[in-house]
Design a protein around this motif. Structure first.
Motif, PDB file in Angstrom:
ATOM      1  N   LEU A  36       0.838  -1.194   0.000  1.00 53.18           N
ATOM      2  CA  LEU A  36       0.000   0.000   0.000  1.00 53.18           C
ATOM      3  C   LEU A  36       0.881   1.255   0.000  1.00 53.18           C
ATOM      4  CD1 LEU A  36      -2.744   1.410   0.172  1.00 53.18           C
ATOM      5  CD2 LEU A  36      -2.616   1.147   2.656  1.00 53.18           C
ATOM      6  N   ASP A  37       1.919   1.251   0.839  1.00 45.94           N
ATOM      7  CA  ASP A  37       2.846   2.384   0.882  1.00 45.94           C
ATOM      8  C   ASP A  37       3.522   2.599  -0.468  1.00 45.94           C
ATOM      9  OD1 ASP A  37       2.230   2.788   3.546  1.00 45.94           O
ATOM     10  OD2 ASP A  37       4.053   1.810   4.296  1.00 45.94           O
ATOM     11  N   LEU A  38       3.928   1.515  -1.112  1.00 52.27           N
ATOM     12  CA  LEU A  38       4.582   1.622  -2.417  1.00 52.27           C
ATOM     13  C   LEU A  38       3.625   2.179  -3.472  1.00 52.27           C
ATOM     14  CD1 LEU A  38       6.652  -1.681  -2.459  1.00 52.27           C
ATOM     15  CD2 LEU A  38       7.538   0.656  -2.315  1.00 52.27           C
ATOM     16  N   ARG A  39       2.381   1.716  -3.453  1.00 51.06           N
ATOM     17  CA  ARG A  39       1.390   2.237  -4.402  1.00 51.06           C
ATOM     18  C   ARG A  39       1.121   3.724  -4.162  1.00 51.06           C
ATOM     19  NH1 ARG A  39      -1.166  -2.612  -3.230  1.00 51.06           N
ATOM     20  NH2 ARG A  39      -2.809  -1.562  -2.061  1.00 51.06           N
ATOM     21  N   MET A  40       1.041   4.107  -2.891  1.00 51.08           N
ATOM     22  CA  MET A  40       0.787   5.504  -2.564  1.00 51.08           C
ATOM     23  C   MET A  40       1.977   6.369  -2.998  1.00 51.08           C
ATOM     24  SD  MET A  40      -0.464   7.139   1.033  1.00 51.08           S
ATOM     25  CE  MET A  40      -1.914   6.092   1.015  1.00 51.08           C
ATOM     26  N   ALA A  41       3.187   5.893  -2.768  1.00 50.90           N
ATOM     27  CA  ALA A  41       4.372   6.635  -3.197  1.00 50.90           C
ATOM     28  C   ALA A  41       4.389   6.782  -4.710  1.00 50.90           C
ATOM     29  CB  ALA A  41       5.646   5.923  -2.715  1.00 50.90           C
ATOM     30  N   ALA A  42       4.011   5.736  -5.417  1.00 51.48           N
ATOM     31  CA  ALA A  42       3.969   5.803  -6.880  1.00 51.48           C
ATOM     32  C   ALA A  42       2.910   6.801  -7.340  1.00 51.48           C
ATOM     33  CB  ALA A  42       3.691   4.423  -7.468  1.00 51.48           C
ATOM     34  N   SER A  43       1.751   6.798  -6.694  1.00 53.76           N
ATOM     35  CA  SER A  43       0.694   7.729  -7.109  1.00 53.76           C
ATOM     36  C   SER A  43       1.052   9.171  -6.779  1.00 53.76           C
ATOM     37  CB  SER A  43      -0.647   7.351  -6.487  1.00 53.76           C
ATOM     38  OG  SER A  43      -0.666   7.655  -5.111  1.00 53.76           O
ATOM     39  N   ASP A  44       1.893   9.364  -5.749  1.00 56.06           N
ATOM     40  CA  ASP A  44       2.352  10.714  -5.402  1.00 56.06           C
ATOM     41  C   ASP A  44       3.536  11.153  -6.260  1.00 56.06           C
ATOM     42  OD1 ASP A  44       0.482  11.248  -3.380  1.00 56.06           O
ATOM     43  OD2 ASP A  44       1.701  10.249  -1.863  1.00 56.06           O
ATOM     44  N   GLY A  45       4.063  10.245  -7.066  1.00 56.96           N
ATOM     45  CA  GLY A  45       5.192  10.587  -7.921  1.00 56.96           C
ATOM     46  C   GLY A  45       6.512  10.652  -7.174  1.00 56.96           C
ATOM     47  N   VAL A  46       6.627   9.925  -6.064  1.00 55.22           N
ATOM     48  CA  VAL A  46       7.878   9.914  -5.298  1.00 55.22           C
ATOM     49  C   VAL A  46       8.929   9.196  -6.132  1.00 55.22           C
ATOM     50  CG1 VAL A  46       9.018   9.076  -3.212  1.00 55.22           C
ATOM     51  CG2 VAL A  46       6.700  10.009  -3.082  1.00 55.22           C
ATOM     52  N   ASP A  47       9.992   9.936  -6.464  1.00 54.41           N
ATOM     53  CA  ASP A  47      11.046   9.360  -7.299  1.00 54.41           C
ATOM     54  C   ASP A  47      12.438   9.642  -6.756  1.00 54.41           C
ATOM     55  OD1 ASP A  47      11.109  12.050  -7.759  1.00 54.41           O
ATOM     56  OD2 ASP A  47      10.818  11.926  -9.916  1.00 54.41           O
ATOM     57  N   GLN A  48      12.502  10.147  -5.530  1.00 57.35           N
ATOM     58  CA  GLN A  48      13.797  10.397  -4.910  1.00 57.35           C
ATOM     59  C   GLN A  48      13.627  10.441  -3.402  1.00 57.35           C
ATOM     60  OE1 GLN A  48      15.306  14.478  -5.428  1.00 57.35           O
ATOM     61  NE2 GLN A  48      13.349  14.924  -6.420  1.00 57.35           N
ATOM     62  N   THR A  49      14.737  10.326  -2.702  1.00 55.94           N
ATOM     63  CA  THR A  49      14.709  10.472  -1.255  1.00 55.94           C
ATOM     64  C   THR A  49      15.684  11.562  -0.862  1.00 55.94           C
ATOM     65  OG1 THR A  49      16.386   8.778  -0.953  1.00 55.94           O
ATOM     66  CG2 THR A  49      14.097   8.073  -0.801  1.00 55.94           C
ATOM     67  N   PRO A  50      15.390  12.308   0.151  1.00 52.62           N
ATOM     68  CA  PRO A  50      14.135  12.266   0.880  1.00 52.62           C
ATOM     69  C   PRO A  50      13.038  13.017   0.138  1.00 52.62           C
ATOM     70  CG  PRO A  50      15.546  13.930   1.846  1.00 52.62           C
ATOM     71  CD  PRO A  50      16.338  13.264   0.745  1.00 52.62           C
ATOM     72  N   THR A  51      11.828  12.562   0.307  1.00 54.54           N
ATOM     73  CA  THR A  51      10.644  13.224  -0.234  1.00 54.54           C
ATOM     74  C   THR A  51       9.608  13.280   0.878  1.00 54.54           C
ATOM     75  OG1 THR A  51      11.013  12.426  -2.484  1.00 54.54           O
ATOM     76  CG2 THR A  51       8.778  13.079  -1.936  1.00 54.54           C
ATOM     77  N   LEU A  52       8.976  14.411   1.033  1.00 55.87           N
ATOM     78  CA  LEU A  52       7.867  14.542   1.967  1.00 55.87           C
ATOM     79  C   LEU A  52       6.591  14.723   1.162  1.00 55.87           C
ATOM     80  CD1 LEU A  52       9.268  17.054   4.615  1.00 55.87           C
ATOM     81  CD2 LEU A  52       9.009  14.593   4.846  1.00 55.87           C
ATOM     82  N   ALA A  64      10.085  17.786  -2.764  1.00 59.92           N
ATOM     83  CA  ALA A  64      11.358  17.085  -2.960  1.00 59.92           C
ATOM     84  C   ALA A  64      12.229  17.898  -3.893  1.00 59.92           C
ATOM     85  CB  ALA A  64      11.129  15.694  -3.540  1.00 59.92           C
ATOM     86  N   PRO A  65      13.486  17.913  -3.720  1.00 60.69           N
ATOM     87  CA  PRO A  65      14.173  17.343  -2.561  1.00 60.69           C
ATOM     88  C   PRO A  65      13.899  18.199  -1.336  1.00 60.69           C
ATOM     89  CG  PRO A  65      15.744  18.523  -3.915  1.00 60.69           C
ATOM     90  CD  PRO A  65      14.426  18.549  -4.646  1.00 60.69           C
ATOM     91  N   VAL A  66      13.983  17.582  -0.186  1.00 56.54           N
ATOM     92  CA  VAL A  66      13.758  18.294   1.059  1.00 56.54           C
ATOM     93  C   VAL A  66      15.057  18.987   1.430  1.00 56.54           C
ATOM     94  CG1 VAL A  66      13.154  18.049   3.489  1.00 56.54           C
ATOM     95  CG2 VAL A  66      12.056  16.604   1.774  1.00 56.54           C
ATOM     96  N   GLY A  67      14.976  20.289   1.578  1.00 53.02           N
ATOM     97  CA  GLY A  67      16.162  21.068   1.930  1.00 53.02           C
ATOM     98  C   GLY A  67      16.278  21.224   3.432  1.00 53.02           C
ATOM     99  N   SER A  68      16.754  22.360   3.832  1.00 50.13           N
ATOM    100  CA  SER A  68      16.927  22.625   5.251  1.00 50.13           C
ATOM    101  C   SER A  68      15.578  22.816   5.922  1.00 50.13           C
ATOM    102  CB  SER A  68      17.759  23.902   5.437  1.00 50.13           C
ATOM    103  OG  SER A  68      16.997  25.031   5.010  1.00 50.13           O
ATOM    104  N   PHE A  69      15.586  22.761   7.234  1.00 49.68           N
ATOM    105  CA  PHE A  69      14.340  22.972   7.962  1.00 49.68           C
ATOM    106  C   PHE A  69      13.820  24.382   7.726  1.00 49.68           C
ATOM    107  CE2 PHE A  69      11.831  24.254  11.634  1.00 49.68           C
ATOM    108  CZ  PHE A  69      10.832  23.297  11.550  1.00 49.68           C
ATOM    109  N   ARG A  70      14.697  25.337   7.562  1.00 49.80           N
ATOM    110  CA  ARG A  70      14.280  26.729   7.319  1.00 49.80           C
ATOM    111  C   ARG A  70      13.422  26.815   6.051  1.00 49.80           C
ATOM    112  NH1 ARG A  70      19.014  29.908   7.939  1.00 49.80           N
ATOM    113  NH2 ARG A  70      18.454  29.916  10.116  1.00 49.80           N
ATOM    114  N   ILE A  71      13.827  26.127   4.997  1.00 50.64           N
ATOM    115  CA  ILE A  71      13.055  26.116   3.743  1.00 50.64           C
ATOM    116  C   ILE A  71      11.728  25.401   3.966  1.00 50.64           C
ATOM    117  CG2 ILE A  71      12.993  25.188   1.387  1.00 50.64           C
ATOM    118  CD1 ILE A  71      16.069  25.637   1.357  1.00 50.64           C
ATOM    119  N   LEU A  72      11.768  24.297   4.668  1.00 50.82           N
ATOM    120  CA  LEU A  72      10.560  23.548   4.972  1.00 50.82           C
ATOM    121  C   LEU A  72       9.605  24.395   5.816  1.00 50.82           C
ATOM    122  CD1 LEU A  72       9.185  20.822   4.653  1.00 50.82           C
ATOM    123  CD2 LEU A  72      10.427  20.038   6.662  1.00 50.82           C
ATOM    124  N   GLN A  73      10.140  25.127   6.759  1.00 51.45           N
ATOM    125  CA  GLN A  73       9.316  25.988   7.609  1.00 51.45           C
ATOM    126  C   GLN A  73       8.610  27.056   6.779  1.00 51.45           C
ATOM    127  OE1 GLN A  73       8.975  25.611  11.096  1.00 51.45           O
ATOM    128  NE2 GLN A  73       7.257  26.951  10.701  1.00 51.45           N
TER     129      GLN A  73
END
Length: 82
Positions: A36-52, A64-73
């Motif tokens: 289920l997790d793999l199908r969900m990742a595929a439907s979300d287009g996850v193609d690299q790590t890390p990805t949120l 993606a790609p996930v940068g620093s926490f400052r960018i995420l914030q």
């Protein structure tokens, strides 16, 4: 790992004790849940790590790609609160 030998590649960088624990966890993982997790990742287009994938008010958005926490914030701060 392009070769498909993920265990071998991960074992090169993870301490032996942690690798043993990781193998134990993976052996007991629920295959239906993992699929289920793999199908969900595929439907979300996850193609690299890390990805949120943010799920907010029924909308899914891949970051993606996930940068620093400052960018995420900054991303989180721009979400509407209403």
């Amino acid at each position: 790992a392009q070769s498909g030998r993920l265990d071998e590649i991960v074992a090169q960088v993870v301490p032996a004790e942690s690798m043993t624990r990781l193998r134990e966890i993976l052996e007991t993982a629920s295959e239906p849940t993992a699929n289920l997790d793999l199908r969900m990742a595929a439907s979300d287009g996850v193609d690299q790590t890390p990805t949120l994938v943010f799920v907010y008010r029924g909308h899914r958005e891949k970051v993606a790609p996930v940068g620093s926490f400052r960018i995420l914030q900054r991303y989180i701060d721009q979400l509407p609160v209403e």
